[in-house]
Design a protein around this motif. Structure first.
Motif, mmCIF file in Angstrom:
data_model
loop_
_atom_site.group_PDB
_atom_site.id
_atom_site.type_symbol
_atom_site.label_atom_id
_atom_site.label_comp_id
_atom_site.label_asym_id
_atom_site.label_seq_id
_atom_site.Cartn_x
_atom_site.Cartn_y
_atom_site.Cartn_z
ATOM 1 N N ASN A 149 28.263 46.220 48.714
ATOM 2 C CA ASN A 149 28.581 46.071 47.291
ATOM 3 C C ASN A 149 27.450 46.559 46.405
ATOM 4 O O ASN A 149 27.679 47.171 45.359
ATOM 5 C CB ASN A 149 28.874 44.598 46.970
ATOM 6 N N THR B 235 27.616 50.401 46.420
ATOM 7 C CA THR B 235 28.782 50.949 45.703
ATOM 8 C C THR B 235 28.611 50.778 44.204
ATOM 9 O O THR B 235 29.033 51.630 43.419
ATOM 10 C CB THR B 235 30.088 50.265 46.153
ATOM 11 N N GLN B 236 27.979 49.686 43.790
ATOM 12 C CA GLN B 236 27.697 49.491 42.369
ATOM 13 C C GLN B 236 26.686 50.512 41.872
ATOM 14 O O GLN B 236 26.755 50.985 40.746
ATOM 15 C CB GLN B 236 27.190 48.072 42.110
ATOM 16 N N TYR C 219 29.703 50.590 35.048
ATOM 17 C CA TYR C 219 30.016 49.417 35.872
ATOM 18 C C TYR C 219 30.327 48.215 34.991
ATOM 19 O O TYR C 219 31.302 47.488 35.225
ATOM 20 C CB TYR C 219 28.839 49.096 36.800
ATOM 21 N N ARG D 105 40.747 51.455 40.308
ATOM 22 C CA ARG D 105 39.582 51.404 41.196
ATOM 23 C C ARG D 105 39.509 50.060 41.916
ATOM 24 O O ARG D 105 39.188 50.005 43.111
ATOM 25 C CB ARG D 105 38.304 51.628 40.389
ATOM 26 N N ALA D 106 39.802 48.983 41.188
ATOM 27 C CA ALA D 106 39.732 47.653 41.785
ATOM 28 C C ALA D 106 40.707 47.517 42.955
ATOM 29 O O ALA D 106 40.380 46.902 43.981
ATOM 30 C CB ALA D 106 40.025 46.592 40.726
ATOM 31 N N GLU E 118 39.357 49.688 45.965
ATOM 32 C CA GLU E 118 38.177 49.086 46.582
ATOM 33 C C GLU E 118 38.536 47.851 47.404
ATOM 34 O O GLU E 118 37.853 47.517 48.370
ATOM 35 C CB GLU E 118 37.150 48.734 45.509
ATOM 36 N N ALA E 119 39.624 47.172 47.013
ATOM 37 C CA ALA E 119 40.066 45.990 47.751
ATOM 38 C C ALA E 119 41.037 46.332 48.877
ATOM 39 O O ALA E 119 41.496 45.452 49.603
ATOM 40 C CB ALA E 119 40.715 44.988 46.788
ATOM 41 N N SER F 268 47.413 51.375 44.679
ATOM 42 C CA SER F 268 47.218 51.244 43.237
ATOM 43 C C SER F 268 48.528 51.346 42.465
ATOM 44 O O SER F 268 49.251 52.333 42.579
ATOM 45 C CB SER F 268 46.262 52.328 42.734
#
Length: 303
Positions: free
Chosen positions: A12, A15-16, A24, A73-74, A77-78, A82
């Motif tokens: 994490n 990736t941030q 971000y 994106r969320a 990433e999970a 989408s």
């Protein structure tokens, strides 16, 4: 669809780091707003479309588009598909764009004559604030910096030469990893950006860390932290209000310095590729958006 294991804290962190800090934070804020109004990750295309439609009258089209990207994106990433790719969501955004329009507010480009007027006005303030604001305006214009780049300048990233200074921006919008280096030459006029910068660094005692820092009403530097990007706009609006009018200040924003440089440089015949080297633009089409119509006699130089 089975959920994949959550990434480790170390993953994490990296990736941030792939995103600019401002990007971000803005994505995080977008998701917080989505969740605060009943959204969740994962969500369905219908739920996302309803969310967009419910805020079409109160939020700018660009803001809604940014929210869609953040939600998209969320999900990825999970490990979820989408909903932003669903035809319903795409048609909803198309309808909002057509109904509300997507024309962006074009901020005023602060060109050479404006810059001189603003600096003269800024110099009438208390000594510390006068020196900081004059340096911020002149360096921001001469370097064609974005507001986030301007406040990210650090003293240790400035290299002084006999004929100017070289400023390295560690991370930019288009150069996330290697950054961008800008050279600002000395000017013969009394409003030299290099001399203004040197004056501010000496008066403010800035020997390392952020160059442009907050100053309180007692004309004292309040901390070793950098100004926020929003502060650049506030400085420009404040000085413009005193130099011109409160109405004129409404059309000024943090991008006014960058747009002003592009407009001024184009008006005096500087080649497009040379302007792009200074601004860090990757395409002439993007650069063209920063150039405003300017009807007056050509000026021999930017200063």
């Amino acid at each position: 669809m089975a959920e994949r294991p959550a990434p480790s804290a170390q993953v994490n962190r990296y990736t941030q780091a792939a995103l600019a800090d401002n990007t971000y934070r803005s994505y995080k804020a977008d998701l917080a707003h989505f969740r605060a109004h009943g959204g969740a990750i994962p969500t369905t295309a219908v739920q996302l479309a309803e969310y967009l439609a419910s805020f079409a009258d109160t939020l700018a089209v660009a803001t809604l588009q940014h929210r869609v990207i953040a939600i998209h994106r969320a999900h990825l990433e999970a490990g979820y598909p989408s909903p932003a790719m669903d035809s319903l969501v795409k048609r909803t955004m198309q309808g909002i764009r057509r109904t509300k329009g997507t024309a962006q507010r074009r901020v005023r480009a602060l060109v050479k004559d404006d810059i001189i007027e603003l600096v003269l006005t800024a110099e009438k303030q208390k000594p510390m604030k006068a020196a900081r604001d004059a340096a911020l305006i002149l360096v921001g214009f001469a370097g064609a910096f974005r507001r986030s780049e301007l406040v990210s300048i650090r003293q240790e990233d400035i290299t002084v030469f006999d004929h100017g200074v070289e400023i390295h921006i560690r991370r930019t919008k288009t150069q996330q990893e290697k950054g961008h280096t800008v050279f600002i030459p000395c000017a013969k006029s009394s409003r030299c950006p290099v001399k203004a910068l040197e004056k501010w660094l000496a008066l403010g005692g800035v020997e390392q860390g952020p160059v442009f820092r907050p100053i309180n009403r007692h004309d004292q530097i309040t901390s070793g932290k950098a100004l926020t990007p929003q502060s650049v706009a506030l400085v420009l609006k404040g000085v413009t209000s005193h130099a011109k009018s409160a109405e004129a200040a409404k059309s000024v924003a943090g991008h006014s310095l960058r747009s002003g440089y592009c407009t001024e440089a184009a008006s005096v015949g500087v080649a497009t590729h040379v302007i792009m080297e200074q601004t860090g633009h990757r395409s002439s089409a993007t650069l063209a958006k920063y150039i405003r119509p300017l009807i007056r006699q050509k000026t021999p130089s930017l200063f």
